[in-house]
Design an enzyme around this catalytic site. Structure first.
Site, PDB file in Angstrom:
ATOM      1  N   LYS A  76      29.314  45.681 -15.079  1.00  0.00           N
ATOM      2  CA  LYS A  76      28.326  44.882 -14.361  1.00  0.00           C
ATOM      3  C   LYS A  76      26.961  45.516 -14.602  1.00  0.00           C
ATOM      4  O   LYS A  76      26.828  46.751 -14.568  1.00  0.00           O
ATOM      5  CB  LYS A  76      28.675  44.882 -12.861  1.00  0.00           C
ATOM      6  CG  LYS A  76      27.809  43.988 -11.999  1.00  0.00           C
ATOM      7  CD  LYS A  76      28.349  43.951 -10.561  1.00  0.00           C
ATOM      8  CE  LYS A  76      27.577  43.000  -9.671  1.00  0.00           C
ATOM      9  NZ  LYS A  76      28.148  42.931  -8.300  1.00  0.00           N
ATOM     10  N   SER A 151      28.998  38.215  -6.543  1.00  0.00           N
ATOM     11  CA  SER A 151      27.959  38.404  -7.527  1.00  0.00           C
ATOM     12  C   SER A 151      28.454  38.922  -8.878  1.00  0.00           C
ATOM     13  O   SER A 151      27.721  38.828  -9.863  1.00  0.00           O
ATOM     14  CB  SER A 151      26.911  39.376  -6.982  1.00  0.00           C
ATOM     15  OG  SER A 151      27.471  40.663  -6.793  1.00  0.00           O
ATOM     16  N   SER A 175      31.956  40.593  -3.593  1.00  0.00           N
ATOM     17  CA  SER A 175      31.539  40.322  -4.976  1.00  0.00           C
ATOM     18  C   SER A 175      32.507  40.726  -6.073  1.00  0.00           C
ATOM     19  O   SER A 175      32.297  40.347  -7.221  1.00  0.00           O
ATOM     20  CB  SER A 175      30.195  40.977  -5.249  1.00  0.00           C
ATOM     21  OG  SER A 175      29.184  40.175  -4.704  1.00  0.00           O
TER      22      SER A 175
HETATM   23  N1  GLN Z   1      27.884  37.037  -1.243  1.00  0.00           N
HETATM   24  C1  GLN Z   1      27.506  38.209  -0.503  1.00  0.00           C
HETATM   25  C2  GLN Z   1      26.004  38.342  -0.512  1.00  0.00           C
HETATM   26  O1  GLN Z   1      25.375  37.509  -1.026  1.00  0.00           O
HETATM   27  C3  GLN Z   1      28.176  39.428  -1.048  1.00  0.00           C
HETATM   28  C4  GLN Z   1      27.601  39.914  -2.309  1.00  0.00           C
HETATM   29  C5  GLN Z   1      28.214  41.187  -2.792  1.00  0.00           C
HETATM   30  O2  GLN Z   1      29.340  41.537  -2.430  1.00  0.00           O
HETATM   31  N2  GLN Z   1      27.440  41.924  -3.584  1.00  0.00           N
HETATM   32  O3  GLN Z   1      25.451  39.256  -0.014  1.00  0.00           O
END
Ligand code: GLN
Length: 486
Positions: A76, A151, A175
């Site tokens: 990532k 994400s 994410s």
């Molecule tokens: N969807 C969640 C957010 O927008 C989690 C994102 C994540 O785990 N980085 O914060």
């Protein structure tokens, strides 16, 4: 589909049936073929990957190779990689070349893995659909009209479409698990502190955790063996001994008690998802597990608590991007304030700016007690719910997300609908426990992920449970039809 079973690839490399150079080249070819349509990679490192593959072949021949020698993976794009652009999918960092290496990427390199490149993501890991990227959205290989989840969407798609054997992701509120669920792959969010955060660009430091994304639990175990462990460079890293995550995979599940929280099966859950999860649970019964109905009464508070705590931490973490030390700087600033303001306004997208503003507000004098402190108290209650439940049962199961992958653009104008996607995942991060997503069927022709949540530092147990399921089902072996999909 290229072979993606790490154990058998390691064997073939050692037996000289294939070379890492051939393997790496075949993955790079797949990336050239599919990435223009799926957009799963921000940076592809062809030259350095091929050079590393040659070295891996030499090390394998010399008998000095690490456990993952020659296996092509991707990271990532928020893990700092020395000398290689690390953007966090933001304009702010679009030219950032870190002068140091994150612990996770360093450990995988030491284990011999080959880095194919850096994967796309929601900017600063804020999002559930991978539509918030400065480098464009990522498409789901099962149906390119749909999102891959976020994400860590690029990492999930790279695995699902055969553009990497495995990848790394991070999970602040879901994410790793939600994109794994949407793309039909296996992902593990370890216990907070199990894997070092050193060199990860921070979103919400008390929630962020790195973990593996791969086709199977066994492949995740291979990656965990490389990345888990104490790191003196991360002050929140846990000084708890690691296990060999591969050795317990074959333990039978007889006597395992699985808790099913009633709050995970209520309103808002897509029928096809509920059916797939119930079916998967009955598979575990066949494997000797006992099922118990439980309750996590404060689950509904996890969204409001998370969306105060995460933006608060983000507002503090992202204050370093001021155009002075690194990152985007606006042209011809009038004065210092103009430079700060315009650099940040230009460098961050609207979603990131919104979260910085929410967080700054929640932490400001007069509001701190009403919002931040209250959210921390709710966090404590949520943690206690899990501790109580895990006194009664060995693991908790439920869906990862209320729906399967949704249409691109369908939730971008409705932040509440987007935030509701995280209802089943956020609480795990607030509590700090480990959890997995494993492929468990289909609904609307799209993959459904089963979530397995366990007690602190029980990653080996979760991987064992997931592996047993994968020995008896073939959901994790299904792959998107790329002729139709892409
Ligand atoms: N969807 C969640 C957010 O927008 C989690 C994102 C994540 O785990 N980085 O914060």
């Amino acid at each position: 589909m290229l072979e993606q079973n790490i154990s058998s690839l390691v064997q073939k490399l050692r037996n000289k049936e294939i070379t890492s150079l051939e393997l790496t080249q075949s993955y790079l070819d797949k990336i050239s073929e599919l990435n223009p349509s799926l957009n799963s990679y921000i940076t592809v490192c062809s030259e350095s990957a091929l050079a590393a593959a040659k070295e891996a072949d030499i090390a394998i021949a010399a008998g000095t190779a690490g456990p993952l020698a020659g296996i092509p993976i991707a990271h990532k794009d928020l893990f700092c990689t020395n000398g290689i652009k690390t953007t966090c999918a933001s304009k702010m960092l679009s030219n950032f070349v870190p002068p140091y290496e994150s612990t996770v990427t360093a450990k995988l390199e030491q284990a011999g893995a080959i880095m194919l490149g850096k994967t796309n993501m929601d900017e600063f890991a804020m999002g559930s659909s991978n539509e918030n990227s400065h480098f464009g959205l990522v498409k789901n290989p099962w149906n390119t009209d749909l999102v891959p989840g976020g994400s860590s969407g690029g990492s999930a798609v790279a695995v699902a479409a055969g553009m990497a054997v495995a990848t790394t992701g991070t999970d602040t509120g879901g994410s790793i698990r939600q994109p794994a669920s949407f793309c039909g792959i296996t992902g593990l969010k370890p216990t907070y502190g199990r894997v070092s955060r050193f060199g990860m660009i921070a979103y919400a430091s008390s929630l962020d955790q790195a973990g593996p994304m791969a086709r199977s639990a066994e492949d995740c175990a291979h990656l965990m063996n490389a990345i888990a462990g104490f790191d003196p460079q991360d002050s929140t890293s846990a000084e708890v001994e690691t296990q060999d995550y591969l050795t317990n995979l074959d333990q039978p599940l007889t006597g395992l008690t699985i808790g099913l929280p009633k709050e995970y099966f209520g309103e808002g859950l897509e029928q096809g998802v509920a059916d797939a999860i119930r079916q998967a649970v009955s598979e575990f019964e066949k494997l000797g597990a006992k099922i118990k109905d439980i309750s996590l009464p404060n689950l509904k508070l996890s969204i409001p608590a998370y969306y105060v705590i995460a933006p608060s931490e983000a507002s503090s973490n992202l204050s370093r991007f001021d155009g002075v030390r690194y990152g985007h700087r606006c042209d011809e600033p009038k004065d210092l304030i103009d430079m700060y303001t315009r650099s940040r306004a230009e460098g961050f997208s609207k979603e990131v700016q919104k979260r910085i503003m929410v967080g700054t507000y929640a932490l400001s004098e007069g509001y701190y007690d009403a919002y931040y402190l209250k959210a921390q108290r709710i966090r404590r209650l949520i943690k206690q719910d899990f501790v109580n439940a895990l006194n009664e049962v060995d693991v908790i199961m439920g869906p990862v997300a209320p729906t399967t992958a949704f249409a691109i653009g369908s939730k971008t104008d409705d932040p509440v609908a987007m935030y509701l996607e995280d209802i089943y995942t956020l609480s795990v991060n607030l509590a700090g426990i480990p959890a997995m997503s494993i492929p468990a069927g289909f609904s609307n022709k799209m993959p459904v992920g089963l979530q397995i949540m366990g007690d602190y530092f029980t990653e080996a147990k979760l991987l064992n449970i997931a592996h047993q399921f994968q020995q008896h089902t073939d959901w994790h072996l299904q792959t998107p039809n790329m002729d139709k999909g892409a």
